[in-house]
Enzyme design. Structure first.
Site, PDB file in Angstrom:
ATOM      1  N   ARG A 125      42.719  34.020  40.533  1.00  0.00           N
ATOM      2  CA  ARG A 125      43.381  34.399  41.804  1.00  0.00           C
ATOM      3  C   ARG A 125      44.715  35.165  41.300  1.00  0.00           C
ATOM      4  O   ARG A 125      45.380  35.684  42.231  1.00  0.00           O
ATOM      5  CB  ARG A 125      43.794  33.276  42.548  1.00  0.00           C
ATOM      6  CG  ARG A 125      42.794  32.510  43.389  1.00  0.00           C
ATOM      7  CD  ARG A 125      42.969  32.303  44.775  1.00  0.00           C
ATOM      8  NE  ARG A 125      44.056  31.553  45.059  1.00  0.00           N
ATOM      9  CZ  ARG A 125      43.803  30.047  45.488  1.00  0.00           C
ATOM     10  NH1 ARG A 125      42.668  29.492  45.790  1.00  0.00           N
ATOM     11  NH2 ARG A 125      44.924  29.638  45.779  1.00  0.00           N
ATOM     12  N   ASP A 170      36.927  35.710  47.422  1.00  0.00           N
ATOM     13  CA  ASP A 170      35.564  35.316  47.872  1.00  0.00           C
ATOM     14  C   ASP A 170      34.736  36.308  48.273  1.00  0.00           C
ATOM     15  O   ASP A 170      33.366  36.082  48.255  1.00  0.00           O
ATOM     16  CB  ASP A 170      35.749  33.833  48.853  1.00  0.00           C
ATOM     17  CG  ASP A 170      36.479  32.732  48.043  1.00  0.00           C
ATOM     18  OD1 ASP A 170      36.685  32.513  46.962  1.00  0.00           O
ATOM     19  OD2 ASP A 170      37.051  32.376  48.962  1.00  0.00           O
ATOM     20  N   SER A 209      42.061  31.430  57.778  1.00  0.00           N
ATOM     21  CA  SER A 209      43.141  32.225  58.505  1.00  0.00           C
ATOM     22  C   SER A 209      42.745  32.860  59.543  1.00  0.00           C
ATOM     23  O   SER A 209      43.457  33.029  60.706  1.00  0.00           O
ATOM     24  CB  SER A 209      43.796  33.165  57.302  1.00  0.00           C
ATOM     25  OG  SER A 209      43.892  32.309  56.347  1.00  0.00           O
ATOM     26  N   ARG A 269      31.820  35.349  25.197  1.00  0.00           N
ATOM     27  CA  ARG A 269      30.347  35.971  24.393  1.00  0.00           C
ATOM     28  C   ARG A 269      30.407  35.940  23.178  1.00  0.00           C
ATOM     29  O   ARG A 269      29.563  35.442  22.325  1.00  0.00           O
ATOM     30  CB  ARG A 269      30.011  37.386  25.150  1.00  0.00           C
ATOM     31  CG  ARG A 269      29.081  37.985  24.492  1.00  0.00           C
ATOM     32  CD  ARG A 269      27.581  37.861  24.785  1.00  0.00           C
ATOM     33  NE  ARG A 269      27.412  38.355  26.670  1.00  0.00           N
ATOM     34  CZ  ARG A 269      26.547  37.830  27.237  1.00  0.00           C
ATOM     35  NH1 ARG A 269      25.682  37.011  26.514  1.00  0.00           N
ATOM     36  NH2 ARG A 269      26.472  38.317  28.317  1.00  0.00           N
TER      37      ARG A 269
HETATM   38  O1  F6P Z   1      39.206  31.019  49.193  1.00  0.00           O
HETATM   39  C1  F6P Z   1      39.862  31.439  47.926  1.00  0.00           C
HETATM   40  C2  F6P Z   1      39.653  29.891  46.918  1.00  0.00           C
HETATM   41  O2  F6P Z   1      40.402  30.454  45.582  1.00  0.00           O
HETATM   42  C3  F6P Z   1      38.264  29.587  46.772  1.00  0.00           C
HETATM   43  O3  F6P Z   1      37.529  30.446  45.837  1.00  0.00           O
HETATM   44  C4  F6P Z   1      38.319  28.250  46.097  1.00  0.00           C
HETATM   45  O4  F6P Z   1      37.335  27.446  46.499  1.00  0.00           O
HETATM   46  C5  F6P Z   1      39.743  27.875  47.014  1.00  0.00           C
HETATM   47  O5  F6P Z   1      40.344  28.754  47.099  1.00  0.00           O
HETATM   48  C6  F6P Z   1      40.739  26.923  46.298  1.00  0.00           C
HETATM   49  O6  F6P Z   1      41.579  26.515  46.872  1.00  0.00           O
HETATM   50  P1  F6P Z   1      42.947  25.883  46.480  1.00  0.00           P
HETATM   51  O7  F6P Z   1      43.823  26.805  46.061  1.00  0.00           O
HETATM   52  O8  F6P Z   1      43.590  25.223  47.650  1.00  0.00           O
HETATM   53  O9  F6P Z   1      42.651  25.040  45.282  1.00  0.00           O
END
Ligand code: F6P
Length: 326
Positions: free
Chosen positions: A259, A131, A108, A158
């Site tokens: 995420r 990341d 971006s 664990r």
């Molecule tokens: O950049 C964020 C990220 O979650 C990375 O850690 C990962 O490699 C990628 O995006 C995954 O992308 P997508 O959501 O397109 O599968």
């Protein structure tokens, strides 16, 4: 370039917890300073296709605690073309947008750098990615929340790893960087982190098996950064099957769960400070910089540096995982 009166805000690339807190801070700081705000939907895609809406203070109410991004996000193919960027510029003009705040990761900000250069537009970036792979900032928005998600998952794994006396490879995200794996390992007390940054130096798997694993423990958790270089968790488990068949290995890939979720206090505060700093930067005449944080202070990082991959993993942390897992 005259005075900035209207800013456009967008989120782009992989979403990250804290993006909404950043949107809120940018919007409210802009309005506080007498600017008008336009929300651009679906990242650069919405700029190309003119999905642009008026933003008021209430547009960002009740979002600080929410994961994801209310503006939606995308990885726009159109914006990578000259025609796409021309359409994006025309739409900016048509909507009276004088400057942009772009929240996203390296792709971006690389797009922002190109667009700013081609059309002489003031753009300020915010590092929004789990990341933590942008240079010039100690942390990115979303990184702390993702680390906490990893830590919670490993705490649960664990229990079963110990009960069955198994070796677990837990694959985490990170794109080409090992920050989530390394610091996730420290936070969760994992036995090792296998990261792309070390792959050319040693065979991390043989080192783990030959030098330490199972001397004093009957189970182990190894965090593996997703990456071709490391082979990922599946690749390593495959190697165990062939090279060390005496071990009973299992794989967990945490994937996109990393995420999501409500941002931690650290990410909300970081996003709020950075969002406010983005507007201040534009008012101060800054352009084409990412807002970073270094030793607690806000900094302006030129886009070229931000995406340069100059940031190095802390070698002390690599040693720390080894020391603390004896
Ligand atoms: O950049 C964020 C990220 O979650 C990375 O850690 C990962 O490699 C990628 O995006 C995954 O992308 P997508 O959501 O397109 O599968």
């Amino acid at each position: 370039m005259g005075r900035i009166k209207c800013i456009g805000i967008l989120t782009s690339g992989g979403d990250a917890p804290g993006m909404n807190a950043a949107i809120r801070a940018v919007t409210r700081t802009a309005i506080f300073n007498g600017l008008t705000v336009k929300g651009i939907m679906r990242g650069y895609h919405g700029l190309v296709t003119n999905e642009i809406i008026d933003f008021k203070s209430q547009s960002v109410s009740n979002i600080i605690q929410k994961g994801g991004t209310i503006l939606k996000t995308a990885r726009s193919k159109e914006f990578m073309t000259e025609e796409g960027r021309k359409a994006a510029y025309d739409n900016m003009q048509a909507n009276g947008i004088d400057a942009l705040v772009v929240i996203g990761g390296d792709g971006s900000l690389t797009g922002a750098q190109l667009f700013a250069r081609e059309y002489d537009i003031p753009i300020v970036g915010l590092p929004g990615t789990i990341d933590n792979d942008l240079s010039g900032t100690d942390s990115t928005i979303g990184y702390d929340t993702a680390l906490n998600t990893i830590m919670d998952a490993v705490d649960k794994l664990r229990d079963t790893a110990t009960s069955h006396e198994r070796l677990f490879f837990v694959e985490v995200m990170g794109n080409t960087a090992g920050y989530l794996a390394l610091n996730g390992a420290i936070a969760s007390g994992a036995e090792a982190a296998i990261i792309p940054e070390m792959e050319t130096e040693v065979d991390q798997l043989s080192q783990l098996i030959d030098h330490g694993f199972r001397k004093s423990k009957n189970s182990a958790i190894v965090l593996v950064a997703e990456n071709k270089k490391t082979g990922g968790a599946m690749g390593l488990a495959e190697r165990i099957k062939h090279e060390y068949p005496q071990y009973d290995a299992r794989v967990t890939i945490l994937g996109h769960i990393q995420r999501g979720g409500s941002p931690t206090a650290i990410d909300r505060i970081l996003a709020s400070r950075m969002g406010a700093a983005a507007i201040q930067a534009l008012l101060d005449g800054q352009r084409n910089v990412m807002i970073g944080i270094q030793n607690g202070e806000m900094t302006y990082v030129p886009f070229a540096k931000a995406v340069s991959r100059e940031k190095k993993l802390d070698r002390g942390s690599i040693d720390l995982v080894k020391i603390l897992s004896i």
